[in-house]
Motif scaffolding. Structure first.
Motif, PDB file in Angstrom:
ATOM      1  N   PRO A  72     -23.792  26.123  27.564  1.00 58.49           N
ATOM      2  CA  PRO A  72     -23.123  24.843  27.812  1.00 58.49           C
ATOM      3  C   PRO A  72     -22.707  24.171  26.512  1.00 58.49           C
ATOM      4  O   PRO A  72     -23.288  24.413  25.452  1.00 58.49           O
ATOM      5  N   LEU A  73     -21.696  23.315  26.600  1.00 58.09           N
ATOM      6  CA  LEU A  73     -21.192  22.623  25.419  1.00 58.09           C
ATOM      7  C   LEU A  73     -22.234  21.637  24.910  1.00 58.09           C
ATOM      8  O   LEU A  73     -22.941  20.998  25.700  1.00 58.09           O
ATOM      9  N   PRO A  74     -22.353  21.475  23.596  1.00 57.89           N
ATOM     10  CA  PRO A  74     -23.339  20.525  23.049  1.00 57.89           C
ATOM     11  C   PRO A  74     -22.941  19.086  23.332  1.00 57.89           C
ATOM     12  O   PRO A  74     -21.789  18.791  23.682  1.00 57.89           O
ATOM     13  N   GLU A  75     -23.878  18.194  23.160  1.00 52.06           N
ATOM     14  CA  GLU A  75     -23.613  16.775  23.377  1.00 52.06           C
ATOM     15  C   GLU A  75     -22.563  16.285  22.385  1.00 52.06           C
ATOM     16  O   GLU A  75     -22.618  16.580  21.193  1.00 52.06           O
ATOM     17  N   GLY A  76     -21.577  15.564  22.877  1.00 54.60           N
ATOM     18  CA  GLY A  76     -20.486  15.078  22.041  1.00 54.60           C
ATOM     19  C   GLY A  76     -19.254  15.952  22.096  1.00 54.60           C
ATOM     20  O   GLY A  76     -18.223  15.600  21.517  1.00 54.60           O
ATOM     21  N   VAL A  77     -19.341  17.110  22.774  1.00 59.25           N
ATOM     22  CA  VAL A  77     -18.199  18.022  22.933  1.00 59.25           C
ATOM     23  C   VAL A  77     -17.940  18.183  24.425  1.00 59.25           C
ATOM     24  O   VAL A  77     -18.846  18.539  25.193  1.00 59.25           O
ATOM     25  N   THR A  78     -16.708  17.911  24.860  1.00 58.12           N
ATOM     26  CA  THR A  78     -16.352  17.995  26.271  1.00 58.12           C
ATOM     27  C   THR A  78     -15.117  18.861  26.455  1.00 58.12           C
ATOM     28  O   THR A  78     -14.418  19.193  25.483  1.00 58.12           O
ATOM     29  N   SER A  79     -14.832  19.203  27.727  1.00 60.42           N
ATOM     30  CA  SER A  79     -13.680  20.040  28.059  1.00 60.42           C
ATOM     31  C   SER A  79     -12.971  19.440  29.264  1.00 60.42           C
ATOM     32  O   SER A  79     -13.610  19.040  30.245  1.00 60.42           O
ATOM     33  N   SER A  80     -11.636  19.361  29.172  1.00 63.24           N
ATOM     34  CA  SER A  80     -10.843  18.825  30.268  1.00 63.24           C
ATOM     35  C   SER A  80      -9.481  19.494  30.276  1.00 63.24           C
ATOM     36  O   SER A  80      -8.764  19.472  29.261  1.00 63.24           O
ATOM     37  N   ASN A  81      -9.129  20.118  31.414  1.00 63.76           N
ATOM     38  CA  ASN A  81      -7.824  20.768  31.586  1.00 63.76           C
ATOM     39  C   ASN A  81      -7.533  21.772  30.469  1.00 63.76           C
ATOM     40  O   ASN A  81      -6.403  21.859  29.978  1.00 63.76           O
ATOM     41  N   GLY A  82      -8.562  22.485  30.043  1.00 65.33           N
ATOM     42  CA  GLY A  82      -8.372  23.510  29.034  1.00 65.33           C
ATOM     43  C   GLY A  82      -8.393  23.012  27.613  1.00 65.33           C
ATOM     44  O   GLY A  82      -8.179  23.791  26.681  1.00 65.33           O
ATOM     45  N   THR A  83      -8.654  21.742  27.396  1.00 67.50           N
ATOM     46  CA  THR A  83      -8.685  21.167  26.047  1.00 67.50           C
ATOM     47  C   THR A  83     -10.120  20.855  25.651  1.00 67.50           C
ATOM     48  O   THR A  83     -10.827  20.141  26.366  1.00 67.50           O
ATOM     49  N   LEU A  84     -10.544  21.404  24.522  1.00 67.91           N
ATOM     50  CA  LEU A  84     -11.872  21.128  23.970  1.00 67.91           C
ATOM     51  C   LEU A  84     -11.765  19.873  23.116  1.00 67.91           C
ATOM     52  O   LEU A  84     -10.954  19.815  22.183  1.00 67.91           O
ATOM     53  N   MET A  85     -12.576  18.856  23.422  1.00 68.28           N
ATOM     54  CA  MET A  85     -12.479  17.563  22.744  1.00 68.28           C
ATOM     55  C   MET A  85     -13.782  17.230  22.037  1.00 68.28           C
ATOM     56  O   MET A  85     -14.858  17.341  22.639  1.00 68.28           O
ATOM     57  N   ILE A  86     -13.666  16.851  20.769  1.00 70.00           N
ATOM     58  CA  ILE A  86     -14.816  16.435  19.966  1.00 70.00           C
ATOM     59  C   ILE A  86     -14.590  14.972  19.610  1.00 70.00           C
ATOM     60  O   ILE A  86     -13.639  14.636  18.886  1.00 70.00           O
ATOM     61  N   SER A  87     -15.436  14.104  20.131  1.00 69.89           N
ATOM     62  CA  SER A  87     -15.227  12.668  19.932  1.00 69.89           C
ATOM     63  C   SER A  87     -15.681  12.204  18.556  1.00 69.89           C
ATOM     64  O   SER A  87     -15.031  11.384  17.915  1.00 69.89           O
ATOM     65  N   GLU A  88     -16.815  12.714  18.082  1.00 70.50           N
ATOM     66  CA  GLU A  88     -17.346  12.325  16.773  1.00 70.50           C
ATOM     67  C   GLU A  88     -18.041  13.543  16.171  1.00 70.50           C
ATOM     68  O   GLU A  88     -19.181  13.850  16.510  1.00 70.50           O
TER      69      GLU A  88
END
Length: 655
Positions: A72-88
């Protein structure tokens, strides 16, 4: 016939799923594929970022991101519609991430590397700092920088980089280190000896790495000699020395007077005996100062003679011995366990391209069976071979032969080959400041960057940078052109071709030394600079007509690409024909209507040389030996003009 055909199709549909039906469905939707394939990325701590995984073909595919393979993705890393997003971004977010796409019948995966790097930061000097000294004093200007990976530094004076080749400047351990007034120490300090009033100026320390650049400026103020505290100290020293001399003279006169009195009292015999004893002592000391074979003795032993060990050519001799062997690659073998601190830069034509560090002393030990020496960690470019395609395998071997056959100061050196297990690694010398393209972009001023984006569009504009490198002076640009010409001429002399000469495939050191390399990141940050034509990925905007349309690569096609790279140096890494899309560039290349513009800052003789290099006919293009000689002539003329202007300015200043 139409109703009958419809009925037949309906009957076929009623029979249930058929292989033919599945094939028709797959053909209708197309093969599941990435467009484009996701690529690795580097982020600064606490910054945000996105990595897109776009999929084409298939029937309503689902796209999911995982850490490593299925974690699973680590805390602070998310995925939506095929895009991996790192907020901080945090250091803990660094690692390998896998994008998986599936439509039920087809499954595809792509793995990228996310690296969180720390941009260089100059801690010392402090911006706006002033350093005050008096004429004749020595002053040390310290340069301390932090970052991950560790940055390297250089000094500039009034935006002119201080290099060893300049008059009065040398590096620690250099041939003229003891005599040079300006000395660049290995720890980053600039030592100025015997300061003069004309040393007053603005000095700056620039720190750089693959994570970026930072620059801090200080002002050195050299005051005229005064009679303040320093003057008082000199007067006190002179007074003490004078008093000491007077005391010595007084003692000499007193002793002489005592001797005269003793003679007068009839103590002449006693005085002679005392003088005799002193003479015997002196003669005994003289006898102890013997020499043996011309060498003075000390404490009964001869002083050892210095032995000239000579230059350490062990590495060169090892390479020479290796070159005398057969064409096999056994002599190039290096254990991959020597590679540390690996960071993925992107993907090339064979597989991932990484940056790491390697202990050169261990490599020398393997080649020459030397004893263990001090560790010498050097940056290394790692090209991973994961493909099984015969064409790409042949290209891998071609590049391996190219870098193994030639050693030149402006050509990246082949460190070795990791072939004890798959995948194989090609190891090329890298530099502390990374690729030339990123460095050129960093030398743009905010105004130049804004003008470039306004002219060609935001799609081709580099991401904004908070810190920048010092702009290149005209002499530095010409020097880089000369470095590249020398490397290309060496390749041509051996009848070898590079086939992808561009700023992205050159690397640069903190001493502004250019080296021709071959990262070739066809999929990644530089993917927009490549074009797929006839199942081949080519650098379209850098290639001449015969290479694009006929696949004919030669020294003359390298000449064309060399000219394009010099154009990049003078435009600070502008993309050639940035306003045109790839199809327009291709059509104009076919119709011979593709015209290169000449930057205003380029010398006229160099511009004329590049125009010849861009000729449609290969036979009209100059040879690399002629190019190198012409650029050296231009450099000599510029140096003479600068020296003459400097002399004239000094004369006017004296008047």
């Amino acid at each position: 016939m139409a109703p009958i055909m419809y009925e037949l199709i309906s009957i076929a549909d009623d029979t249930g799923p058929q292989p033919y039906q599945n094939d028709m469905q797959q053909h209708r939707h197309g093969v599941l594929r990435f467009e484009p394939e996701p690529y690795s990325k580097k982020l600064l701590p606490n910054s945000s970022g996105k990595i897109h995984c776009k999929v084409a073909g298939g029937a309503s595919p689902t796209v999911t991101w995982y850490l490593n393979d299925l974690d699973p993705l680590p805390e602070g890393v998310t995925s939506s519609n095929g895009t991996l997003m790192i907020s901080e971004a945090k250091k803990s977010h660094s690692g390998n991430y896998t994008c998986k796409a599936s439509d039920g019948d087809q499954n595809i995966t792509a793995t990228i590397t996310l690296d969180v790097v720390v941009a260089p930061k100059v801690v010392e000097p402090i911006a706006g700092q002033q350093v005050h000294v008096s004429v004749g004093q020595n002053v040390s200007l310290n340069c301390v920088a932090t970052g991950d990976p560790a940055p390297t530094t250089h000094w500039d004076r009034n935006r002119t980089v201080l290099l060893q080749l300049q008059e009065g400047v040398d590096i620690e351990g250099g041939a003229n280190a003891s005599n040079s007034r300006l000395l660049l120490l290995n720890n980053g300090t600039l030592l100025i000896r015997n300061t003069k009033e004309e040393d007053s100026d603005r000095y700056a320390c620039t720190a750089g790495s693959i994570a970026g650049f930072d620059r801090k400026e200080l002002e050195l103020i050299v005051h005229p000699e005064s009679t303040g505290v320093a003057g008082k100290a000199v007067l006190v020293s002179i007074s003490v020395a004078g008093a000491y001399m007077i005391l010595v003279l007084a003692l000499m006169l007193y002793c002489r007077r005592r001797r005269l009195q003793r003679r007068q009292r009839g103590e002449k015999m006693e005085l002679e005996m005392a003088e005799g004893r002193e003479k015997l002592v002196e003669e005994g000391e003289d006898k102890q100062k013997v020499t043996v074979n011309g060498a003075p003795a000390q404490n009964g032993r001869l002083l050892p003679h210095d032995k000239d060990s000579g230059a350490d050519n062990s590495e060169v001799s090892g390479i020479s011995r290796a070159s005398k062997k057969s064409g096999q690659y056994d002599q190039l073998t290096v254990p991959r366990t020597l590679i540390t601190e690996q960071i993925t830069l992107g993907r090339g034509e064979f597989g991932d391209v990484m940056l790491g560090k390697i202990d050169i002393s261990q490599v020398r030990k393997l080649r020459n069976k030397d004893e263990d020496g001090e560790p010498q960690l050097k940056p290394v470019l790692v090209k991973v071979l994961t493909t099984k395609d015969e064409v790409q395998l042949a290209e891998f071997r071609r590049q391996l032969d190219l870098f193994s056959r030639i050693r030149h100061e402006h050509l990246a050196r082949l460190i070795g080959l990791c072939n004890e297990a798959e995948p194989h690694y090609m190891l090329l010398e890298h530099t502390d400041w990374g690729d030339l393209k990123s460095f050129l972009i960093a030398t743009r001023t905010p105004e130049e960057n804004a003008e470039y984006i306004a002219r060609v569009g935001a799609a081709h504009g580099p991401p904004p940078r908070d810190t920048r490198a010092v702009p290149l002076a005209p002499a530095h640009r010409l020097a880089l052109a000369g470095h590249l010409a020398a490397a290309a001429a060496r390749l041509a002399h051996k009848r070898l071709t590079h086939r992808d000469i561009a700023a992205r495939n050159c690397v640069i050191t903190s001493k502004l030394q250019l080296k021709l390399s071959f990262p070739a990141l066809t999929r990644g940050p530089n993917s927009h600079e490549y074009y797929k034509l006839h199942d081949q990925v080519i650098p379209l905007r850098w290639l001449p007509f015969e290479a694009v349309m006929e696949g004919e690569y030669s020294t003359k096609s390298d000449v064309y690409m060399f000219a394009a790279t010099i154009w990049e140096i003078y435009t600070k890494a502008e993309m050639p024909f940035a306003k045109l899309n790839d199809n327009s560039v291709l059509e104009r290349l076919k119709s011979n209507t593709l015209e290169w513009s000449i930057p205003e800052s380029m010398p006229e003789r160099l511009a004329a040389l590049l125009k010849r290099a861009w000729s449609r006919s290969p036979t009209d293009r100059p040879q690399f030996t002629d190019i190198s000689e012409e650029i050296n002539t231009i450099i000599q003329e510029m140096t003479s003009e600068n020296a003459s202007q400097h002399s004239q300015d000094k004369i006017e200043q004296d008047l």
